[in-house]
Design a protein around this motif. Structure first.
Motif, short mmCIF file in Angstrom:
data_model
loop_
_atom_site.label_atom_id
_atom_site.label_comp_id
_atom_site.label_asym_id
_atom_site.label_seq_id
_atom_site.Cartn_x
_atom_site.Cartn_y
_atom_site.Cartn_z
N LEU A 24 2.63 40.43 83.51
CA LEU A 24 2.52 41.74 84.15
C LEU A 24 2.16 42.82 83.13
N VAL A 25 2.87 42.90 82.02
CA VAL A 25 2.58 43.94 81.04
C VAL A 25 1.20 43.72 80.43
N SER A 26 0.78 42.47 80.29
CA SER A 26 -0.55 42.19 79.77
C SER A 26 -1.64 42.59 80.76
N MET A 27 -1.34 42.45 82.05
CA MET A 27 -2.29 42.86 83.07
C MET A 27 -2.50 44.37 83.05
N VAL A 28 -1.43 45.13 82.88
CA VAL A 28 -1.55 46.58 82.80
C VAL A 28 -2.33 46.97 81.54
N ILE A 29 -2.10 46.25 80.43
CA ILE A 29 -2.85 46.50 79.20
C ILE A 29 -4.34 46.22 79.42
N ALA A 30 -4.66 45.15 80.14
CA ALA A 30 -6.06 44.84 80.43
C ALA A 30 -6.69 45.97 81.23
N TYR A 31 -5.95 46.48 82.21
CA TYR A 31 -6.43 47.59 83.03
C TYR A 31 -6.69 48.82 82.15
N PRO B 4 -11.50 57.32 84.65
CA PRO B 4 -10.15 57.84 84.89
C PRO B 4 -9.92 59.17 84.20
N SER B 5 -9.03 59.96 84.77
CA SER B 5 -8.61 61.21 84.13
C SER B 5 -7.59 60.90 83.05
N ARG B 6 -7.34 61.88 82.19
CA ARG B 6 -6.32 61.70 81.15
C ARG B 6 -4.94 61.50 81.78
N GLY B 7 -4.71 62.19 82.90
CA GLY B 7 -3.43 62.04 83.58
C GLY B 7 -3.22 60.64 84.10
N TRP B 8 -4.30 60.05 84.63
CA TRP B 8 -4.19 58.69 85.16
C TRP B 8 -3.94 57.69 84.03
N LEU B 9 -4.62 57.89 82.90
CA LEU B 9 -4.38 57.02 81.75
C LEU B 9 -2.93 57.15 81.28
N ALA B 10 -2.45 58.38 81.20
CA ALA B 10 -1.07 58.60 80.75
C ALA B 10 -0.07 57.97 81.71
N ALA B 11 -0.37 58.06 83.02
CA ALA B 11 0.53 57.48 84.01
C ALA B 11 0.63 55.97 83.85
N ASN B 12 -0.46 55.32 83.51
CA ASN B 12 -0.44 53.86 83.32
C ASN B 12 0.14 53.47 81.98
N TRP B 13 -0.03 54.32 80.96
CA TRP B 13 0.66 54.05 79.70
C TRP B 13 2.18 54.16 79.88
N LEU B 14 2.61 55.06 80.74
CA LEU B 14 4.03 55.17 81.04
C LEU B 14 4.53 53.89 81.70
N LEU B 15 3.71 53.30 82.57
CA LEU B 15 4.09 52.03 83.20
C LEU B 15 4.25 50.94 82.15
N VAL B 16 3.34 50.91 81.17
CA VAL B 16 3.47 49.93 80.08
C VAL B 16 4.78 50.15 79.33
N ALA B 17 5.10 51.42 79.05
CA ALA B 17 6.33 51.72 78.32
C ALA B 17 7.56 51.25 79.09
N LEU B 18 7.56 51.49 80.40
CA LEU B 18 8.69 51.07 81.23
C LEU B 18 8.82 49.54 81.25
N LEU B 19 7.69 48.87 81.37
CA LEU B 19 7.71 47.40 81.39
C LEU B 19 8.19 46.85 80.05
N PHE B 20 7.76 47.48 78.97
CA PHE B 20 8.17 47.03 77.64
C PHE B 20 9.67 47.22 77.44
N ILE B 21 10.18 48.37 77.87
CA ILE B 21 11.63 48.60 77.79
C ILE B 21 12.37 47.57 78.63
N GLN B 22 11.80 47.22 79.79
CA GLN B 22 12.44 46.24 80.67
C GLN B 22 12.46 44.85 80.02
N ILE B 23 11.42 44.51 79.28
CA ILE B 23 11.42 43.24 78.55
C ILE B 23 12.57 43.23 77.54
N GLY B 24 12.74 44.35 76.83
CA GLY B 24 13.87 44.45 75.89
C GLY B 24 15.20 44.37 76.60
#
Length: 353
Positions: A336-343, A198-218
């Motif tokens: 879901l958030v754990s699945m993205v972390i695994a990815y 993966p490119s750095r941009g792709w990694l960053a895009a998926n870390w952003l998804l984790v952040a959004l999911l984490f905020i949604q859990i809160g």
């Protein structure tokens, strides 16, 4: 983590650490079970039924009528009983007591499930040296969850009739961090990953998804803490509108995000829409390059699970928080958030290989 990903270069190495990997997955599943039971405890208004924190002796439930009466009398002293549950007798009290006791019991068992295998694996030298201190940190984080749980419960023992939604969100988010950390470490002990680097941009895009999911859990914890799911049970409109009035009736304005029932539910809904659109965009983009090969096979699973989560969330709302449906909704969020972390962990192993 990078060092671990590159150390076990032979099948024998991975055979040796396989029990450690399985153990970590089991711990993550155990955390998920505790979260689900905790959700049931919240939805049944059972979380304040045990008014003291006894980390050791509290593992033993009441064994006699006198013990039950003592627990019930302690519960009768708090605002929740005096102002909301004064109709309750000792037999009704038992039903809520067992929810909270079960939640605390599982949390205690998690400590044993971590500590005993950890010591055994250390003696057997199955745990890579680079992971000894990180795993010790995970144990400390798990113990800290116990403190957070009591800190949350204590907020409802003197003035409130339920726990503080702020402390509930802190407790739930900490559980999410613990589960994500367990999954991340477990994935680093998997055999070498395959697929497009993966490119750095792709990694960053998926870390952003984790952040959004984490905020949604809160945000979901705020909904649960304020019982916001029991009001405005229509969809797609909320209070008869797409954007209802009354979103900022509390002063100062920032408090509406955390304390206004309408605003809390509105934010939770709209963050779900944002996450769904964002995840589907990632899926659409991802399908053109890696074609879901190797580690990128996670991507369509993530997209499907997000759509399923939206359906379950809407069902939870329209059913006025049917408890089994609501618990599935909570479990899916953590899955879901754990699945993205695994990815992300798998992609990290590809990047450092």
């Amino acid at each position: 983590m990078s060092a671990i990903a590159s150390t076990g270069s032979t099948s024998l190495d991975f055979d040796r650490i396989r029990p450690v990997r399985i153990w970590l997955y089991c711990l993550a599943a155990f955390v998920l079970l505790i979260v689900v039971v905790g959700g049931g405890t919240r939805l049944t208004e059972s979380g304040l039924s045990i008014t003291s924190w006894k980390p050791i002796s509290g593992i033993i439930p009441p064994l006699s009528d006198a013990d039950w009466q003592a627990e019930f009398e302690a519960y009768q002293q708090i605002p929740q009983y005096r102002l909301v549950e004064s109709w309750m007798g000792v037999e009704e009290f038992k039903s809520i007591f067992w929810w909270e006791w079960g939640h605390r019991f599982l949390a205690r068992m998690l400590g044993f499930a971590f500590a005993i295998p950890f010591v055994i694996f250390l003696i057997q030298r199955r745990i890579p040296k680079s992971l000894v201190w990180p795993m010790t940190g995970l144990f400390v984080a798990g113990a800290f969850q116990g403190f957070l749980g009591w800190w949350m419960v204590s907020s409802g023992l003197s003035e409130l009739t339920s726990v503080s939604q702020y402390r509930l969100a802190a407790h739930l988010c900490a559980a999410g961090i613990l589960m994500m950390a367990l999954v991340w470490v477990a994935r680093t002990l998997e055999p070498p990953a395959s697929g497009t680097v993966p490119s750095r941009g792709w990694l960053a895009a998926n870390w952003l998804l984790v952040a959004l999911l984490f905020i949604q859990i809160g945000a979901g914890a705020l909904v649960a803490g304020l019982d916001a799911g029991f009001i405005y049970n229509t969809w797609p409109l909320i209070d008869g509108a797409i954007i209802p009035g009354g979103l900022f009736t509390i002063d100062p304005a920032w408090r509406n995000i955390f304390e206004n029932i309408l605003t809390v539910q509105f934010n939770h809904r709209n963050l779900a829409y944002l996450i769904t659109i964002y995840a589907l965009v990632l899926w659409w983009h991802g399908r053109k390059v890696p074609r879901f090969s190797g580690v990128h096979a996670w991507l369509p699973r993530i997209a499907v699970l997000i759509v399923l989560q939206v359906v379950v969330g809407i069902t939870t709302l329209l059913s006025v928080v049917n408890i089994p449906v609501a618990l599935v909704h909570q479990a899916l969020a953590f899955t879901l958030v754990s699945m993205v972390i695994a990815y992300l962990s798998d992609m990290h192993r590809l990047s450092v290989r």
